[in-house]
Design a protein around this motif. Structure first.
Motif, mmCIF file in Angstrom:
data_model
loop_
_atom_site.group_PDB
_atom_site.id
_atom_site.type_symbol
_atom_site.label_atom_id
_atom_site.label_comp_id
_atom_site.label_asym_id
_atom_site.label_seq_id
_atom_site.Cartn_x
_atom_site.Cartn_y
_atom_site.Cartn_z
ATOM 1 N N ALA A 72 0.952 -1.162 -0.046
ATOM 2 C CA ALA A 72 -0.167 0.079 -0.096
ATOM 3 C C ALA A 72 0.990 1.155 -0.034
ATOM 4 O O ALA A 72 0.467 2.245 0.155
ATOM 5 N N GLY A 73 1.988 1.058 0.053
ATOM 6 C CA GLY A 73 3.268 2.217 -0.104
ATOM 7 C C GLY A 73 3.478 2.681 -1.592
ATOM 8 O O GLY A 73 2.786 2.159 -2.579
ATOM 9 N N PHE A 74 4.408 3.719 -1.579
ATOM 10 C CA PHE A 74 4.499 4.184 -3.099
ATOM 11 C C PHE A 74 4.993 3.074 -4.021
ATOM 12 O O PHE A 74 4.253 2.950 -5.124
ATOM 13 N N ILE A 75 5.939 2.642 -3.906
ATOM 14 C CA ILE A 75 6.489 1.696 -4.793
ATOM 15 C C ILE A 75 5.835 0.260 -5.049
ATOM 16 O O ILE A 75 5.338 -0.085 -6.006
ATOM 17 N N GLY A 76 5.340 -0.131 -3.959
ATOM 18 C CA GLY A 76 4.754 -1.646 -3.681
ATOM 19 C C GLY A 76 3.445 -1.391 -4.481
ATOM 20 O O GLY A 76 3.091 -2.254 -5.141
ATOM 21 N N SER A 77 2.611 -0.284 -4.375
ATOM 22 C CA SER A 77 1.239 -0.294 -4.875
ATOM 23 C C SER A 77 1.523 0.021 -6.258
ATOM 24 O O SER A 77 0.552 -0.308 -7.079
ATOM 25 N N HIS A 78 2.465 0.594 -6.738
ATOM 26 C CA HIS A 78 2.770 0.739 -8.284
ATOM 27 C C HIS A 78 2.874 -0.530 -9.083
ATOM 28 O O HIS A 78 2.483 -0.930 -9.835
ATOM 29 N N PHE A 79 3.799 -1.268 -8.053
ATOM 30 C CA PHE A 79 4.221 -2.878 -8.809
ATOM 31 C C PHE A 79 2.793 -3.428 -8.612
ATOM 32 O O PHE A 79 2.582 -4.180 -9.542
ATOM 33 N N ALA A 117 2.729 6.072 6.072
ATOM 34 C CA ALA A 117 3.010 6.186 4.577
ATOM 35 C C ALA A 117 2.399 5.091 3.672
ATOM 36 O O ALA A 117 2.383 4.971 2.463
ATOM 37 N N GLY A 118 1.365 4.116 4.520
ATOM 38 C CA GLY A 118 0.749 3.372 3.603
ATOM 39 C C GLY A 118 -0.772 3.904 3.444
ATOM 40 O O GLY A 118 -1.263 4.575 4.406
ATOM 41 N N ASN A 119 -1.465 3.472 2.453
ATOM 42 C CA ASN A 119 -2.628 4.349 1.823
ATOM 43 C C ASN A 119 -3.418 3.205 1.163
ATOM 44 O O ASN A 119 -3.062 2.860 -0.031
ATOM 45 N N ARG A 120 -4.577 2.678 1.720
ATOM 46 C CA ARG A 120 -5.331 1.590 0.992
ATOM 47 C C ARG A 120 -5.752 2.462 -0.478
ATOM 48 O O ARG A 120 -5.951 1.424 -1.300
ATOM 49 N N THR A 121 -6.034 3.537 -0.473
ATOM 50 C CA THR A 121 -6.529 3.880 -1.681
ATOM 51 C C THR A 121 -5.484 3.898 -2.867
ATOM 52 O O THR A 121 -5.689 4.223 -4.098
ATOM 53 N N ASN A 122 -4.270 3.679 -2.545
ATOM 54 C CA ASN A 122 -3.138 3.490 -3.671
ATOM 55 C C ASN A 122 -3.471 2.063 -4.570
ATOM 56 O O ASN A 122 -2.900 2.010 -5.583
ATOM 57 N N ARG A 153 -11.214 -8.347 0.465
ATOM 58 C CA ARG A 153 -10.762 -8.335 -1.020
ATOM 59 C C ARG A 153 -11.217 -6.879 -1.213
ATOM 60 O O ARG A 153 -12.104 -6.226 -1.007
ATOM 61 N N VAL A 154 -10.172 -6.136 -2.165
ATOM 62 C CA VAL A 154 -10.133 -4.898 -2.610
ATOM 63 C C VAL A 154 -10.339 -4.802 -4.036
ATOM 64 O O VAL A 154 -9.858 -5.542 -4.780
#
Ligand code: NAD
Length: 342
Positions: A9-16, A42-47, A341-342
């Motif tokens: 849910a962070g910057f790079i992980g969510s992009h991946f 730093a984590g955001n579910r909406t990412n 599940r999202v």
């Protein structure tokens, strides 16, 4: 394949995760993803996508051994992004960095061994090498980290390598240069300066602004991670660079230009303690072994990033002005967790 992505849910992980689910990595069209994330500031579910049949979200802590023992069976591979990631925070207080980055990696790798996970990619940083005045580092350079953040990442790299050497766990380590792109927390240099410019605020520039970083678009970083996941060798370290070397002052001036401001907004502030002067990676190995090459030219990537922040105040304003908390954090040692599940 069933893939666990920590810190997704962070910057790079969510992009991946977004790119994988959108079909961006050939061969992963049917891969199912579980994201494990503590949702720190730093984590955001909406990412992450609001709904996807191939995605499960687990709100939990990578340091929670019981949770990981329950969660990991059935997963074929793990990509480990979860970390405390901001150098300045580590200068003020290092405890969370050692706990998550070092302890969390060890707990995760133990659980991978117990569950018979076949493949692990541990995501690290060029900062583990220290600072270099000239030339660049290849993967055999000694680790001389200077900040508590970099030291915690270097420690986690060594633990990961030891699980390959001692236990035969199939783990590769990636070390990437500075990333930029959409969805990066506004505590980091580029989004901080862009959002300050969009709000008419000053730009607090450390020292003389001559520190040099190599900037790589997050999409190039994530494509390299997918290559390492699929074809990287066990026990092998891969530098991921090939971005543009820029001083912080140059970045600042470019952002000012892109936002139509002038240099009077630059406010010099006392330099960061122990501030590394320059990072530079030799990424020959990943180019030659895996055919990696970055694709996004810096000028275009930076302009697109500024445009994304201009178009998405609804994402960054709450993050920036609420101190960034986007969800509750797990209590230390609490093994309870929720899966949706999202
Ligand atoms: P980030 O701070 O944006 O995201 C980190 C994520 O990890 C967040 O979603 C957070 O909630 C989660 N997290 C933190 N502690 C956790 C815990 N105990 N349990 C579970 N989840 C937890 O960071 P990022 O910039 O996306 O970096 C991701 C990884 O890439 C990190 O390992 C970092 O060291 C590495 N890296 C970052 C850069 C960069 O320029 N940002 C460059 C090279 C390597």
């Amino acid at each position: 394949m069933r893939l666990l992505v920590t810190g997704g849910a962070g910057f790079i992980g969510s992009h991946f995760v977004r790119t994988l689910l959108a079909g961006g990595y050939a061969g992963h069209e049917r891969t199912r993803v579980t994201v494990l994330d503590k949702l720190t500031y730093a984590g955001n579910r909406t990412n992450l996508p609001p709904s996807d049949a191939r995605l499960d979200f687990v709100h939990g802590d990578v340091c929670d051994a019981r949770l990981l023992r329950e969660l990991l069976p059935g997963h074929d591979a793990v990509v480990h992004f979860a970390a405390e990631s901001h150098v300045d925070r580590s200068v003020h207080s290092a405890a969370a960095f050692v706990r998550t980055n070092v302890g969390g990696t060890q707990v995760l790798l133990d659980a991978c061994l117990a569950a018979g996970v076949e493949r692990v990619v541990h995501i690290s940083t060029d900062e583990v090498y220290g600072s270099i005045a000239d030339g660049s580092w290849d993967e055999d350079r000694p680790l001389l980290p200077n900040s508590p953040y970099a030291a915690s990442k270097a420690s986690s790299d060594l633990i990961a390598r030891s699980y390959w050497r001692t236990h035969g766990l199939d783990v590769s380590i990636t070390r990437c240069s500075n990333n930029y792109g959409p969805f990066q927390h506004p505590e980091k240099l580029i989004p901080l300066f862009v959002t300050n410019l969009l709000e008419g605020e000053d730009l607090p520039l450390y020292g003389d602004g001559r520190n040099v970083r190599e900037w790589l678009h997050v999409d190039d970083h994530c494509r390299a991670i997918a290559l390492v996941l699929d074809r990287g060798r066990a026990g092998r370290i891969y530098n991921i660079g090939g971005g543009d070397e820029r001083t912080n002052l140059d970045i600042t001036r470019r952002l000012i230009g892109l936002c139509g401001a002038d240099e009077s907004v630059i406010r010099r502030v006392t330099d960061r303690k122990g501030h590394d002067l320059r990072y530079a990676l030799d990424e020959t190995r990943i180019r030659e072994e895996l055919g990696y090459a970055p694709r996004i030219p810096f000028a275009r990537g930076l302009a697109d990033t500024v445009a994304w922040y201009r178009d998405n105040p609804g994402w960054w304003k709450p993050v920036k002005h609420r101190g960034g908390s986007s969800g509750p954090t797990s209590e230390e040692g609490n093994a309870s967790w929720t899966s949706t599940r999202v």
